[in-house]
Scaffold this motif. Structure first.
Motif, PDB file in Angstrom:
ATOM      1  N   ILE A 156       0.850  -1.188   0.000  1.00 18.38           N
ATOM      2  CA  ILE A 156       0.000   0.000   0.000  1.00 18.38           C
ATOM      3  C   ILE A 156       0.890   1.245   0.000  1.00 18.38           C
ATOM      4  O   ILE A 156       1.760   1.389   0.853  1.00 18.38           O
ATOM      5  CB  ILE A 156      -0.924   0.006   1.248  1.00 18.38           C
ATOM      6  N   ARG A 157       0.677   2.113  -0.963  1.00 19.01           N
ATOM      7  CA  ARG A 157       1.468   3.333  -1.154  1.00 19.01           C
ATOM      8  C   ARG A 157       2.960   3.076  -1.328  1.00 19.01           C
ATOM      9  O   ARG A 157       3.800   3.889  -0.937  1.00 19.01           O
ATOM     10  CB  ARG A 157       1.223   4.318  -0.005  1.00 19.01           C
ATOM     11  N   GLN A 158       3.294   1.930  -1.891  1.00 16.47           N
ATOM     12  CA  GLN A 158       4.694   1.588  -2.156  1.00 16.47           C
ATOM     13  C   GLN A 158       4.869   1.379  -3.659  1.00 16.47           C
ATOM     14  O   GLN A 158       4.146   0.583  -4.250  1.00 16.47           O
ATOM     15  CB  GLN A 158       5.076   0.270  -1.460  1.00 16.47           C
ATOM     16  N   ILE A 159       5.851   2.080  -4.221  1.00 16.01           N
ATOM     17  CA  ILE A 159       6.228   1.829  -5.617  1.00 16.01           C
ATOM     18  C   ILE A 159       7.738   1.704  -5.663  1.00 16.01           C
ATOM     19  O   ILE A 159       8.441   2.543  -5.106  1.00 16.01           O
ATOM     20  CB  ILE A 159       5.824   2.990  -6.553  1.00 16.01           C
ATOM     21  N   GLU A 160       8.236   0.628  -6.299  1.00 13.34           N
ATOM     22  CA  GLU A 160       9.681   0.449  -6.400  1.00 13.34           C
ATOM     23  C   GLU A 160      10.082   0.172  -7.834  1.00 13.34           C
ATOM     24  O   GLU A 160       9.361  -0.505  -8.568  1.00 13.34           O
ATOM     25  CB  GLU A 160      10.112  -0.765  -5.565  1.00 13.34           C
ATOM     26  N   MET A 161      11.271   0.672  -8.197  1.00 12.56           N
ATOM     27  CA  MET A 161      11.802   0.355  -9.516  1.00 12.56           C
ATOM     28  C   MET A 161      12.433  -1.021  -9.472  1.00 12.56           C
ATOM     29  O   MET A 161      13.264  -1.297  -8.612  1.00 12.56           O
ATOM     30  CB  MET A 161      12.834   1.398  -9.959  1.00 12.56           C
ATOM     31  N   LYS A 162      12.022  -1.910 -10.397  1.00  9.26           N
ATOM     32  CA  LYS A 162      12.555  -3.277 -10.430  1.00  9.26           C
ATOM     33  C   LYS A 162      13.104  -3.573 -11.814  1.00  9.26           C
ATOM     34  O   LYS A 162      12.646  -3.007 -12.809  1.00  9.26           O
ATOM     35  CB  LYS A 162      11.440  -4.284 -10.143  1.00  9.26           C
ATOM     36  N   CYS A 218       1.369  -0.778 -17.909  1.00 11.64           N
ATOM     37  CA  CYS A 218       2.364  -0.229 -18.834  1.00 11.64           C
ATOM     38  C   CYS A 218       3.337   0.746 -18.169  1.00 11.64           C
ATOM     39  O   CYS A 218       3.996   1.503 -18.863  1.00 11.64           O
ATOM     40  CB  CYS A 218       1.691   0.387 -20.044  1.00 11.64           C
ATOM     41  N   LEU A 219       3.449   0.707 -16.838  1.00  9.89           N
ATOM     42  CA  LEU A 219       4.439   1.550 -16.170  1.00  9.89           C
ATOM     43  C   LEU A 219       5.788   0.819 -16.189  1.00  9.89           C
ATOM     44  O   LEU A 219       6.404   0.548 -15.174  1.00  9.89           O
ATOM     45  CB  LEU A 219       3.980   1.878 -14.741  1.00  9.89           C
ATOM     46  N   MET A 220       6.196   0.455 -17.399  1.00 14.51           N
ATOM     47  CA  MET A 220       7.456  -0.253 -17.625  1.00 14.51           C
ATOM     48  C   MET A 220       7.957   0.122 -19.011  1.00 14.51           C
ATOM     49  O   MET A 220       7.190   0.641 -19.820  1.00 14.51           O
ATOM     50  CB  MET A 220       7.248  -1.770 -17.495  1.00 14.51           C
ATOM     51  N   GLU A 221       9.232  -0.143 -19.276  1.00 11.96           N
ATOM     52  CA  GLU A 221       9.814   0.403 -20.505  1.00 11.96           C
ATOM     53  C   GLU A 221       9.261  -0.196 -21.804  1.00 11.96           C
ATOM     54  O   GLU A 221       9.130   0.497 -22.797  1.00 11.96           O
ATOM     55  CB  GLU A 221      11.338   0.268 -20.447  1.00 11.96           C
ATOM     56  N   TYR A 222       8.975  -1.510 -21.781  1.00 12.57           N
ATOM     57  CA  TYR A 222       8.437  -2.165 -22.976  1.00 12.57           C
ATOM     58  C   TYR A 222       7.212  -2.993 -22.608  1.00 12.57           C
ATOM     59  O   TYR A 222       7.174  -3.581 -21.515  1.00 12.57           O
ATOM     60  CB  TYR A 222       9.471  -3.130 -23.585  1.00 12.57           C
ATOM     61  N   ALA A 245      11.301   7.694 -13.417  1.00 18.44           N
ATOM     62  CA  ALA A 245      11.923   7.363 -12.122  1.00 18.44           C
ATOM     63  C   ALA A 245      11.211   8.024 -10.944  1.00 18.44           C
ATOM     64  O   ALA A 245      11.380   7.620  -9.796  1.00 18.44           O
ATOM     65  CB  ALA A 245      13.401   7.759 -12.139  1.00 18.44           C
ATOM     66  N   LYS A 246      10.406   9.066 -11.225  1.00 18.76           N
ATOM     67  CA  LYS A 246       9.708   9.763 -10.132  1.00 18.76           C
ATOM     68  C   LYS A 246       8.221   9.423 -10.087  1.00 18.76           C
ATOM     69  O   LYS A 246       7.398  10.222  -9.611  1.00 18.76           O
ATOM     70  CB  LYS A 246       9.911  11.274 -10.266  1.00 18.76           C
ATOM     71  N   ALA A 247       7.895   8.236 -10.562  1.00 17.67           N
ATOM     72  CA  ALA A 247       6.486   7.824 -10.606  1.00 17.67           C
ATOM     73  C   ALA A 247       5.840   7.907  -9.228  1.00 17.67           C
ATOM     74  O   ALA A 247       4.686   8.298  -9.090  1.00 17.67           O
ATOM     75  CB  ALA A 247       6.376   6.410 -11.160  1.00 17.67           C
ATOM     76  N   GLY A 301      -3.805  21.349  -7.519  1.00 14.30           N
ATOM     77  CA  GLY A 301      -4.781  21.468  -8.599  1.00 14.30           C
ATOM     78  C   GLY A 301      -4.611  20.443  -9.714  1.00 14.30           C
ATOM     79  O   GLY A 301      -4.949  20.701 -10.863  1.00 14.30           O
ATOM     80  N   VAL A 302      -4.097  19.280  -9.354  1.00 13.80           N
ATOM     81  CA  VAL A 302      -3.786  18.286 -10.396  1.00 13.80           C
ATOM     82  C   VAL A 302      -5.046  17.795 -11.108  1.00 13.80           C
ATOM     83  O   VAL A 302      -6.075  17.520 -10.486  1.00 13.80           O
ATOM     84  CB  VAL A 302      -2.984  17.093  -9.801  1.00 13.80           C
ATOM     85  N   MET A 303      -4.950  17.743 -12.425  1.00 19.87           N
ATOM     86  CA  MET A 303      -6.016  17.152 -13.237  1.00 19.87           C
ATOM     87  C   MET A 303      -5.434  15.835 -13.742  1.00 19.87           C
ATOM     88  O   MET A 303      -5.694  14.797 -13.179  1.00 19.87           O
ATOM     89  CB  MET A 303      -6.381  18.120 -14.372  1.00 19.87           C
ATOM     90  N   LYS A 304      -4.607  15.878 -14.770  1.00 19.79           N
ATOM     91  CA  LYS A 304      -3.954  14.658 -15.259  1.00 19.79           C
ATOM     92  C   LYS A 304      -2.448  14.801 -15.134  1.00 19.79           C
ATOM     93  O   LYS A 304      -1.877  15.783 -15.583  1.00 19.79           O
ATOM     94  CB  LYS A 304      -4.337  14.426 -16.722  1.00 19.79           C
ATOM     95  N   ALA A 305      -1.812  13.825 -14.478  1.00 21.65           N
ATOM     96  CA  ALA A 305      -0.353  13.790 -14.396  1.00 21.65           C
ATOM     97  C   ALA A 305       0.151  12.738 -15.380  1.00 21.65           C
ATOM     98  O   ALA A 305      -0.400  11.646 -15.468  1.00 21.65           O
ATOM     99  CB  ALA A 305       0.094  13.440 -12.981  1.00 21.65           C
ATOM    100  N   MET A 306       1.176  13.119 -16.116  1.00 21.51           N
ATOM    101  CA  MET A 306       1.749  12.218 -17.111  1.00 21.51           C
ATOM    102  C   MET A 306       3.128  11.754 -16.674  1.00 21.51           C
ATOM    103  O   MET A 306       3.887  12.515 -16.072  1.00 21.51           O
ATOM    104  CB  MET A 306       1.903  12.921 -18.465  1.00 21.51           C
ATOM    105  N   ILE A 307       3.454  10.500 -17.009  1.00 23.70           N
ATOM    106  CA  ILE A 307       4.795   9.963 -16.772  1.00 23.70           C
ATOM    107  C   ILE A 307       5.508   9.911 -18.119  1.00 23.70           C
ATOM    108  O   ILE A 307       4.998   9.305 -19.074  1.00 23.70           O
ATOM    109  CB  ILE A 307       4.714   8.524 -16.199  1.00 23.70           C
ATOM    110  N   ASP A 308       6.682  10.531 -18.196  1.00 23.05           N
ATOM    111  CA  ASP A 308       7.479  10.489 -19.435  1.00 23.05           C
ATOM    112  C   ASP A 308       8.582   9.450 -19.301  1.00 23.05           C
ATOM    113  O   ASP A 308       9.346   9.470 -18.341  1.00 23.05           O
ATOM    114  CB  ASP A 308       8.121  11.866 -19.699  1.00 23.05           C
TER     115      ASP A 308
END
Ligand SMILES: [Zn+2]
Ligand SMILES: [Zn+2]
Length: 345
Positions: A9-15, A122-126, A321-323, A336-343
């Motif tokens: 819960i509320r944990q995200i890690e880069m693997k 799809c929060l991964m490179e491929y 990396a800052k997801a 005031g966030v509406m849509k946040a995008m990950i690049d």
């Protein structure tokens, strides 16, 4: 490759995980360019579930994606390496009663990107998707449009299912990306009397910029009185777009006899309740919306030909990396966030 995975819960890690491979002849391997964070991703992040869909950790969320084709299976014809595409996250079986009757969005064996128990997100490179999930981005369409085509298609579909037509009065209760998508889709068919409520003033400012007839913040004013001032006879159609009981109640209260409530929001509770007297005497219709079907192409077309401008929807961007920061911001409805995008670089 790298994946940003939920690990609690509320944990995200880069693997580091293996890259997915093209296996089936209709597979398309995609290098992700951009991903929008959806309210449902946030539910999984903060609650670990939506109803009966429970996250088994580690798990990757994300289904509002666009990217570049890097490899295709032997039978793929509509896209080729180098093409920029929008990704339709639904992978229906195309064989069950629902699929065969034109309802692939309620497929009995549906696999949906980033949905627990169905498919990694799809929060991964491929990622690898079937060809039918790949929509070519042509002309003016950017990968941002590709990503936004997912929520926007839901707005297009909700308006279609509502049977709203030109000249009606509508209310949108909850003005996140889905509420905004409903508004843009409504305007595209000539609806100009649009009343919008939200608890976040910045979102109401966006609604005003987009041409809302009136807006109200239920934390600060009596929105029932306010909307009645503008529309004494009541609303023809109300869209519940935030999954809140108060919004559901206000929407019903403001409908005219014979009006319709369209429920698009995803609540964090298990049961809606409603006023028997009002719904019965006014003969209110109720339409629930399950994502969308067959509206991605139309959503892309509306954005591509300039009928709809979604530029005001994206309010924040974060690198891959800052997801986690992005998820925290969206979960807290901060800034005031509406849509946040990950690049993805
Ligand atoms: Zn979404
Ligand atoms: Zn099916």
């Amino acid at each position: 490759m790298k994946a940003m995975m939920l690990t609690g819960i509320r944990q995200i890690e880069m693997k580091d995980i293996p890259e997915p491979q093209v296996v089936n002849p209709n597979d398309v391997k995609i290098k992700m360019s951009v991903m929008g964070i959806c309210g449902s991703d946030i539910h999984y992040y903060t609650q670990g579930q939506i109803g009966s869909q429970i996250v088994q950790y580690p798990f990757t969320v994300g289904h509002e994606g666009a990217g570049v084709v890097v490899e295709t299976g032997s039978s793929v014809k509509t896209v080729k390496p180098g093409d920029h595409i929008a990704i339709e996250p639904a992978m229906p079986c195309r064989e069950c009663d629902q699929c065969l009757s034109g309802r692939p969005h309620t497929c009995r064996n549906l696999r949906f990107l980033g949905c627990p128990g169905q498919a990694e997100g799809c929060l991964m490179e491929y990622i690898v998707m079937p060809e039918k999930s790949c929509f070519l981005l042509t002309g003016n369409l950017t990968t941002d449009h590709g990503s936004i085509s997912e929520p926007f298609a839901i707005g297009v579909y909700a308006v279609k299912k509502s049977t709203a037509t030109k000249g009606l009065n509508i209310g949108i209760f909850g003005f996140g990306p889905i509420g905004m998508s409903v508004m843009l889709a409504s305007k595209a068919i000539g609806i100009n009397n649009i009343f919008v409520t939200d608890k976040i003033d910045e979102r109401l400012l966006i609604a005003q910029k987009e041409g809302a007839s009136a807006t109200g913040n239920p934390l600060k004013e009596n929105i029932i009185d306010k909307i009645r001032q503008f529309q004494p006879a009541g609303l023809d159609i109300a869209f519940e777009c935030c999954g809140k009981q108060e919004a559901f109640d206000e929407a019903i209260e403001l409908l005219k006899p014979g009006g319709k409530l369209v429920v698009v929001g995803i609540p964090e509770f298990d049961r809606w309740s409603m006023n028997v007297e009002v719904t019965r005497r006014r003969e209110i219709s109720l339409q629930f919306i399950r994502r969308q079907v067959d509206c991605v192409e139309q959503a892309l077309e509306l954005m591509g030909n300039g009928s709809v401008n979604t530029d005001n929807m994206v309010t924040h961007r974060f690198p891959f990396a800052k997801a986690r920061e992005a998820f925290d911001l969206v979960a807290a409805y901060k800034d005031g966030v509406m849509k946040a995008m990950i690049d993805f670089m």
